[in-house]
Enzyme design. Structure first.
Site, PDB file in Angstrom:
ATOM      1  N   TYR A 230      -1.949  -1.118  10.725  1.00 35.64           N
ATOM      2  CA  TYR A 230      -2.226  -1.690   9.398  1.00 35.64           C
ATOM      3  C   TYR A 230      -1.055  -1.393   8.453  1.00 35.64           C
ATOM      4  O   TYR A 230      -0.527  -2.276   7.786  1.00 35.64           O
ATOM      5  CB  TYR A 230      -3.532  -1.112   8.823  1.00 35.64           C
ATOM      6  CG  TYR A 230      -3.631  -1.250   7.334  1.00 35.64           C
ATOM      7  CD1 TYR A 230      -3.947  -2.480   6.755  1.00 35.64           C
ATOM      8  CD2 TYR A 230      -3.358  -0.172   6.489  1.00 35.64           C
ATOM      9  CE1 TYR A 230      -3.993  -2.614   5.377  1.00 35.64           C
ATOM     10  CE2 TYR A 230      -3.406  -0.305   5.117  1.00 35.64           C
ATOM     11  CZ  TYR A 230      -3.720  -1.525   4.566  1.00 35.64           C
ATOM     12  OH  TYR A 230      -3.751  -1.666   3.209  1.00 35.64           O
TER      13      TYR A 230
ATOM     14  N   LYS B 103       2.114  -3.770   6.404  1.00 39.61           N
ATOM     15  CA  LYS B 103       2.551  -3.763   4.995  1.00 39.61           C
ATOM     16  C   LYS B 103       4.066  -3.548   4.914  1.00 39.61           C
ATOM     17  O   LYS B 103       4.751  -4.190   4.127  1.00 39.61           O
ATOM     18  CB  LYS B 103       1.795  -2.684   4.213  1.00 39.61           C
ATOM     19  CG  LYS B 103       0.302  -2.962   4.075  1.00 39.61           C
ATOM     20  CD  LYS B 103       0.032  -4.283   3.368  1.00 39.61           C
ATOM     21  CE  LYS B 103      -1.440  -4.600   3.244  1.00 39.61           C
ATOM     22  NZ  LYS B 103      -1.719  -5.939   2.689  1.00 39.61           N
TER      23      LYS B 103
ATOM     24  N   SER C  84       0.835  -1.204   0.000  1.00 34.31           N
ATOM     25  CA  SER C  84       0.000   0.000   0.000  1.00 34.31           C
ATOM     26  C   SER C  84       0.862   1.243   0.000  1.00 34.31           C
ATOM     27  O   SER C  84       1.961   1.259   0.578  1.00 34.31           O
ATOM     28  CB  SER C  84      -0.862  -0.016   1.269  1.00 34.31           C
ATOM     29  OG  SER C  84      -1.451   1.243   1.481  1.00 34.31           O
TER      30      SER C  84
HETATM   31  N1  UFG Z   1     -13.092  10.824   3.561  1.00 38.55           N
HETATM   32  C1  UFG Z   1     -14.084  11.752   3.873  1.00 38.55           C
HETATM   33  N2  UFG Z   1     -15.261  11.281   4.362  1.00 38.55           N
HETATM   34  C2  UFG Z   1     -15.504   9.941   4.548  1.00 38.55           C
HETATM   35  C3  UFG Z   1     -14.484   9.013   4.213  1.00 38.55           C
HETATM   36  C4  UFG Z   1     -13.284   9.484   3.727  1.00 38.55           C
HETATM   37  O1  UFG Z   1     -13.887  12.941   3.716  1.00 38.55           O
HETATM   38  O2  UFG Z   1     -16.601   9.595   5.016  1.00 38.55           O
HETATM   39  C5  UFG Z   1     -11.817  11.319   3.027  1.00 38.55           C
HETATM   40  C6  UFG Z   1     -10.629  10.942   3.898  1.00 38.55           C
HETATM   41  O3  UFG Z   1     -10.461  11.880   4.926  1.00 38.55           O
HETATM   42  C7  UFG Z   1      -9.506  10.944   2.874  1.00 38.55           C
HETATM   43  C8  UFG Z   1     -10.191  10.525   1.577  1.00 38.55           C
HETATM   44  O4  UFG Z   1     -11.585  10.710   1.786  1.00 38.55           O
HETATM   45  O5  UFG Z   1      -9.046  12.243   2.719  1.00 38.55           O
HETATM   46  C9  UFG Z   1      -9.952   9.068   1.230  1.00 38.55           C
HETATM   47  O6  UFG Z   1     -10.262   8.291   2.372  1.00 38.55           O
HETATM   48  P1  UFG Z   1     -10.369   6.712   2.315  1.00 38.55           P
HETATM   49  O7  UFG Z   1     -10.724   6.251   3.681  1.00 38.55           O
HETATM   50  O8  UFG Z   1     -11.244   6.302   1.180  1.00 38.55           O
HETATM   51  O9  UFG Z   1      -8.903   6.277   1.911  1.00 38.55           O
HETATM   52  P2  UFG Z   1      -7.526   6.555   2.662  1.00 38.55           P
HETATM   53  O10 UFG Z   1      -6.699   7.354   1.727  1.00 38.55           O
HETATM   54  O11 UFG Z   1      -7.684   7.067   4.021  1.00 38.55           O
HETATM   55  O12 UFG Z   1      -7.023   5.067   2.854  1.00 38.55           O
HETATM   56  C10 UFG Z   1      -6.570   4.331   1.780  1.00 38.55           C
HETATM   57  C11 UFG Z   1      -6.791   2.835   2.022  1.00 38.55           C
HETATM   58  C12 UFG Z   1      -5.935   2.324   3.131  1.00 38.55           C
HETATM   59  C13 UFG Z   1      -4.514   2.781   2.970  1.00 38.55           C
HETATM   60  C14 UFG Z   1      -4.437   4.249   2.766  1.00 38.55           C
HETATM   61  C15 UFG Z   1      -3.048   4.696   2.470  1.00 38.55           C
HETATM   62  O13 UFG Z   1      -8.142   2.584   2.336  1.00 38.55           O
HETATM   63  O14 UFG Z   1      -5.961   0.928   3.079  1.00 38.55           O
HETATM   64  O15 UFG Z   1      -5.230   4.616   1.638  1.00 38.55           O
HETATM   65  O16 UFG Z   1      -2.960   6.074   2.457  1.00 38.55           O
HETATM   66  F1  UFG Z   1      -3.776   2.486   4.056  1.00 38.55           F
END
Ligand code: UFG
Length: 342
Positions: free
Chosen positions: A151, A155, A126
């Site tokens: 998590y 990785k 990741s």
């Molecule tokens: N977000 C919102 N509202 C929500 C959900 C998410 O604004 O209800 C925002 C988050 O703050 C973030 C973006 O949308 O800025 C993306 O969030 P995600 O949870 O979809 O994805 P992440 O980037 O946090 O996480 C992903 C993977 C993880 C991994 C990570 C690495 O899901 O497995 O990228 O950066 F670890």
């Protein structure tokens, strides 16, 4: 071409990869305990592949059960290892679950692969290993910043275990794939993501809001040092991601010496949360109810990847747009709603 074991093959990325492996002439054999999926995925796969794939309902930390799978299947060309827990927040609450499952399953799998002289592996890593990179787009050689959840640490450890293994035994050919943010679903809407409970991730949550299953999306933070103040990510269509695994496996199989090579799988383009919201509104044709909320703990402001190495070495490039991915995510959400009504 022969059998390829796909651990986590009933999961989101695993199921899409099984389809692409089959399309390329491999026989995907799924190993999944269905803790984060449903047996109904097999129906979707059967339609897309043209036959029902074999599923071994096995927990990958169970070395003896895995050994029985390899014995039952006979010769295997390689393994694509997806099986893992993946909720960043949960990993902070329950780190031992993540170390036991994600690290334990990898070690058990490698022991069994070694016992059966199967030494070709594609591993799901990741972009979380980068934390907040100093330079964007981030390349594979960026230092790891340790801004990691348990998590993310699993990785980093997984990659380390594989590097050590390859250094100890030149028979191994390993590819480490660092995913950016996979979204979307198969364009047929035959398979897609099946979040358990409240989705953690942006797109599955937002499509549930668009479908009226949840009241509103909360945008986690609008005061980041990014163009519109919301976080920026590199969203990649899950089918593009799946196809990269087929290329990675073929590349690994063609190596004649010890190999442990890492590739970013992203589009090279960052999109903000607000752009995703607007994109989904364009796809659904209606406003997406949302609130501007505070930052979410642990989020990095901005990450997008440099995918040029995968282009140059594997001959792979993401070809689908954010709009394609959101349209497919929405089609899948509607299919799920129809299924629930039916
Ligand atoms: N977000 C919102 N509202 C929500 C959900 C998410 O604004 O209800 C925002 C988050 O703050 C973030 C973006 O949308 O800025 C993306 O969030 P995600 O949870 O979809 O994805 P992440 O980037 O946090 O996480 C992903 C993977 C993880 C991994 C990570 C690495 O899901 O497995 O990228 O950066 F670890």
């Amino acid at each position: 071409m022969g059998k390829v074991i796909v651990t986590g093959g009933a999961g989101y990325i695993g199921s899409h990869t099984a389809v692409e492996l089959a399309a390329a002439g491999h026989v995907p054999v799924l190993v999944d305990d269905l803790r984060n999926s449903e047996a109904a995925v097999l129906d979707g796969l059967a339609k897309l592949i043209g036959r029902r794939p074999v599923l071994h309902r096995v927990d990958c930390t169970d070395r003896h059960a895995l050994d029985a799978v390899f014995r039952a299947e006979g010769p295997v060309d390689g393994v694509v290892h997806f099986a893992a827990d993946k909720a960043v927040g949960e990993s902070v609450q329950d780190p031992l679950k993540y170390y036991a499952n994600n690290v334990g399953s990898l070690v058990a799998l490698l022991q069994v692969m070694r016992d059966h002289a199967v030494r070709t592996l594609v591993f799901s890593s990741s972009c979380t290993v980068y934390g907040q990179p100093d330079r964007l787009p981030v390349g594979e050689d960026a230092p790891d910043h340790n801004a990691l959840s348990p998590y993310g640490a699993t990785k980093v450890m997984g990659e380390r275990i594989l590097r050590d293994l390859v250094a100890s035994d030149p028979g191994w050919r390993v590819v480490l794939l660092r995913y950016f943010n996979p979204i979307g679903a198969h364009p047929s809407a035959g398979i897609g993501e099946l979040p358990l409970g409240v989705p953690n991730n942006l797109v599955p949550f937002a499509t549930q809001v668009a479908a009226g299953l949840r009241d509103r999306l909360v945008i986690h933070g609008t005061d980041y040092p990014t163009p519109d103040g919301s976080c920026v990510r590199d969203y990649i269509h899950v089918v593009d991601l799946a196809q990269a695994h087929v290329k990675a496996l073929a590349w690994a199989e063609a190596r004649t010496e010890a190999t442990c090579e890492v590739f970013n799988l992203g589009t090279g383009r960052g999109s903000s949360v607000l752009e995703v919201v607007r994109g989904l509104e364009a796809v659904t044709g209606r406003p997406l109810p949302h609130l501007l909320g505070p930052r979410r703990a642990g989020d990095v402001p901005e990450v997008f990847g440099d995918p040029r190495k995968a282009g140059a070495v594997l001959g792979w490039k993401a070809s689908r747009t954010l709009h394609d991915a959101l349209a497919d995510a929405w089609r899948w959400q509607q299919t799920l709603a129809d299924r629930d009504r039916g």
